[in-house]
Design an enzyme around this catalytic site. Sequence first.
Site, short mmCIF file in Angstrom:
data_model
loop_
_atom_site.label_atom_id
_atom_site.label_comp_id
_atom_site.label_asym_id
_atom_site.label_seq_id
_atom_site.Cartn_x
_atom_site.Cartn_y
_atom_site.Cartn_z
N LYS A 9 -35.17 56.41 -6.85
CA LYS A 9 -36.59 56.57 -6.54
C LYS A 9 -37.28 55.22 -6.25
CE LYS A 9 -37.14 60.68 -9.51
NZ LYS A 9 -37.98 61.24 -10.60
N TYR A 49 -39.98 69.02 -4.40
CA TYR A 49 -40.48 69.26 -5.76
C TYR A 49 -41.30 70.54 -5.87
CZ TYR A 49 -38.98 64.66 -7.54
OH TYR A 49 -38.25 63.57 -7.96
N ARG A 85 -26.12 64.73 -14.47
CA ARG A 85 -27.33 64.90 -15.30
C ARG A 85 -27.15 64.18 -16.65
NH1 ARG A 85 -32.30 67.02 -13.49
NH2 ARG A 85 -32.64 67.90 -15.55
N ASN A 112 -39.05 57.18 -13.51
CA ASN A 112 -37.80 57.28 -14.26
C ASN A 112 -36.56 56.98 -13.41
OD1 ASN A 112 -37.77 59.62 -12.83
ND2 ASN A 112 -37.92 60.99 -14.59
N HIS A 115 -33.34 60.68 -9.44
CA HIS A 115 -33.35 62.15 -9.45
C HIS A 115 -31.91 62.63 -9.40
CE1 HIS A 115 -34.11 66.30 -8.20
NE2 HIS A 115 -33.10 66.12 -7.37
N GLU A 126 -31.21 70.84 -1.91
CA GLU A 126 -31.66 69.44 -1.76
C GLU A 126 -30.79 68.69 -0.75
OE1 GLU A 126 -31.65 68.25 -5.89
OE2 GLU A 126 -33.46 69.41 -6.31
#
Length: 137
Positions: A9, A49, A85, A112, A115, A126
Amino acid sequence: MDKSFFMIKPDAVAENNIGGIIAIIEKSNFKIIALKMLLVETKLAKEHYKEHINKPFFKELVEFITSGPSVAIILEGQDCIKNLRDLVGNTNPAKAVQGTIRTKFGVDVGRNAVHASDSSEAAIREIDLFFNTSEIY
Ligand code: IDP
Ligand code: MG
């Protein structure tokens, strides 16, 4: 083998953390099969999103993700979605397990660093949003 969509990000790109994050990804045995730097436009951000459209942080999230370039990546590996993840860690870096990407590079829940798709359906959606098939190796 499955595939996941991963994105570095704008906060992590601005902080010169592209290489640090990719080094961790490669050491963790994920295979990069597509990669590009891009400025995510508002339309793409809202689509990406869309599950969060009614959340109080949606506007802030879209503004943040469009605020500077990101690096979009497709990763492949055994149990890739879950393993990625786990490597990424909790949404809130303060709550993430030590050693995860978000504890190393995340600042707060809004910034953060990365993604990662949360399911195979999300990964397919995605990947299709961000890449043409001709860009995947
Ligand atoms: P995830 O990225 O860990 O899957 P999600 O709940 O899907 O987390 O939220 C998507 C993104 O929205 C998060 O990565 C984070 O950047 C942002 N976000 C989530 N909750 C908040 C919040 O309470 N305030 C600001 N941004 C948030
Ligand atoms: Mg999510």
